[in-house]
Design an enzyme around this catalytic site. Structure first.
Site, PDB file in Angstrom:
ATOM      1  N   GLU A  48     -37.715  21.763  97.037  1.00 49.81           N
ATOM      2  CA  GLU A  48     -36.547  22.902  97.270  1.00 49.81           C
ATOM      3  C   GLU A  48     -37.501  24.407  97.450  1.00 49.81           C
ATOM      4  OE1 GLU A  48     -33.412  22.375  98.172  1.00 49.81           O
ATOM      5  OE2 GLU A  48     -33.584  20.726  96.904  1.00 49.81           O
ATOM      6  N   CYS A 219     -14.283  14.710 112.345  1.00 48.75           N
ATOM      7  CA  CYS A 219     -15.246  15.340 112.725  1.00 48.75           C
ATOM      8  C   CYS A 219     -14.075  16.626 113.540  1.00 48.75           C
ATOM      9  CB  CYS A 219     -16.490  15.072 113.118  1.00 48.75           C
ATOM     10  SG  CYS A 219     -17.065  16.027 113.905  1.00 48.75           S
TER      11      CYS A 219
END
Length: 369
Positions: A48, A219
């Protein structure tokens, strides 16, 4: 936030569809990335941190090398910082490597090697912000913490019609609230990774593959003439440019390297000494001045080597390299952390900034032709 897409069907039904479609898509389409085969929180921390401001394809090989060299917290904690920086060399944003090293020392020395297991303890670690802490909590420990990176911000803004600046605190909170509401509690880590993957592979910044999106019927942005209207993009400021000098300072067939101060940009890396040119200053005068201020010695600036361009997040430079001859003076660490005279064959064993490495490689190529 003027436009907030509210589906016509019940929210529970939409949440269920969202989860099922996303997770099925991820199971079928996810990339085979090395950090996805582990739940080790240290390995996830490394991945990360590396992925911050760096594209995935660049991180893969660096991650493998870093884990091979420093397979656990104890190994990293007991390694010297120059060794860590050398493994990191070329990945950029070197504060990340320094913070990883500090974190390893802190865990090894003050937590008996036990990796933190709470969000509060994670966010207290050097260089670990809310995003990284949430990623570790969800991926390593499967705890329901929303992970909001650039890919997720783009995806959620488009699906739910968020037309506010994603860098503002209120918008960030809204995005986290939506993800938290839609997140399946028992598959939190998988859900976060699926969001990031869909944003990266399908809901791309410039050419979203709307026809291939598993969430296309949910969406809002797909109803717009141009889905890339979302998220709102702040106008970028032009990056300033600086001319910087670097000296290959020779003394008895050896080159002088200087180590940058740890707390400064590129801290701990080694470079060919020099610095930024002032207005109306010649490159040669700049180099002589910088060497006096940084190392306390006098040099003769001789023929140029090359000029290389390099970009950083907030500015760009052209690094102008010159062959130089050491004349007189006691070498001192006035504006640097350390210095060394080294043979050219040893230069590559030091961790160098990208621009200095380009300059050195250019000189080697010129020398061999």
């Amino acid at each position: 936030m003027k436009k907030q897409f509210i589906p016509k069907k019940s929210k529970e039904n939409v949440i269920s569809k969202f989860q099922n479609r996303l997770l099925k898509w991820y199971e079928k389409n996810k990339r085979n990335l090395p950090w996805r085969s582990t739940k080790d929180p240290y390995h996830i921390l490394v991945s990360e941190v590396m992925l911050q401001q760096t594209q995935t394809f660049r991180v893969k090989d660096y991650y493998k090398r870093f884990i091979a060299d420093f397979p656990d917290i104890e190994t990293l904690a007991h390694s010297k910082l120059p060794v860590v920086l050398k493994t990191w060399e070329g990945l950029g944003y070197y504060a990340r490597a320094r913070n990883l090293h500090r974190t390893a020392k802190l865990i090894a020395n003050h937590r008996q090697g036990q990796f933190p297991q709470t969000y509060e303890d994670l966010i207290a670690l050097p260089g670990v912000g809310s995003y990284t802490a949430a990623a570790i909590m969800s991926i390593a420990y499967n705890k329901p913490f929303p992970v909001v990176d650039g890919n997720v911000t783009r995806l959620i803004s488009r699906v739910f019609g968020i037309d506010a600046d994603p860098k503002e605190a209120d918008t960030k909170r809204k995005l986290s609230e939506i993800i938290n509401e839609f997140m399946p509690r028992r598959r939190a880590g998988l859900f976060n990774q699926a969001l990031m993957e869909l944003g990266s592979l399908v809901c791309q910044p410039k050419n979203p593959q709307c026809g291939n999106c598993c969430l296309k019927t949910l969406c809002y942005a797909r109803t717009l003439p141009d889905p890339t209207e979302l998220p709102i993009k702040a106008q970028k400021k032009p990056r300033p440019h600086y001319d910087v000098t670097a000296g290959f300072i020779w003394n008895d067939r050896k080159l002088l390297l200087a180590q940058r101060p740890i707390k400064e940009m590129l801290g701990g890396l080694w470079e060919f000494p020099g610095g930024k040119r002032k207005p109306n200053e010649s490159l040669q005068a700049c180099l002589r001045r910088e060497i006096r201020e940084e190392l306390g010695i006098h040099i003769e600036v001789k023929k140029p080597i090359a000029s290389v361009k390099h970009g950083y997040s907030h500015f760009r430079i052209t690094l102008h390299g010159f062959h130089c001859k050491y004349i007189r003076g006691q070498v001192q660490s006035l504006g640097c952390a350390d210095w060394k005279w080294v043979s050219p064959s040893r230069v590559s064993s030091f961790a160098l900034p990208g621009a200095d490495r380009k300059l050195f490689e250019t000189w080697k190529t010129m020398k061999e032709t």
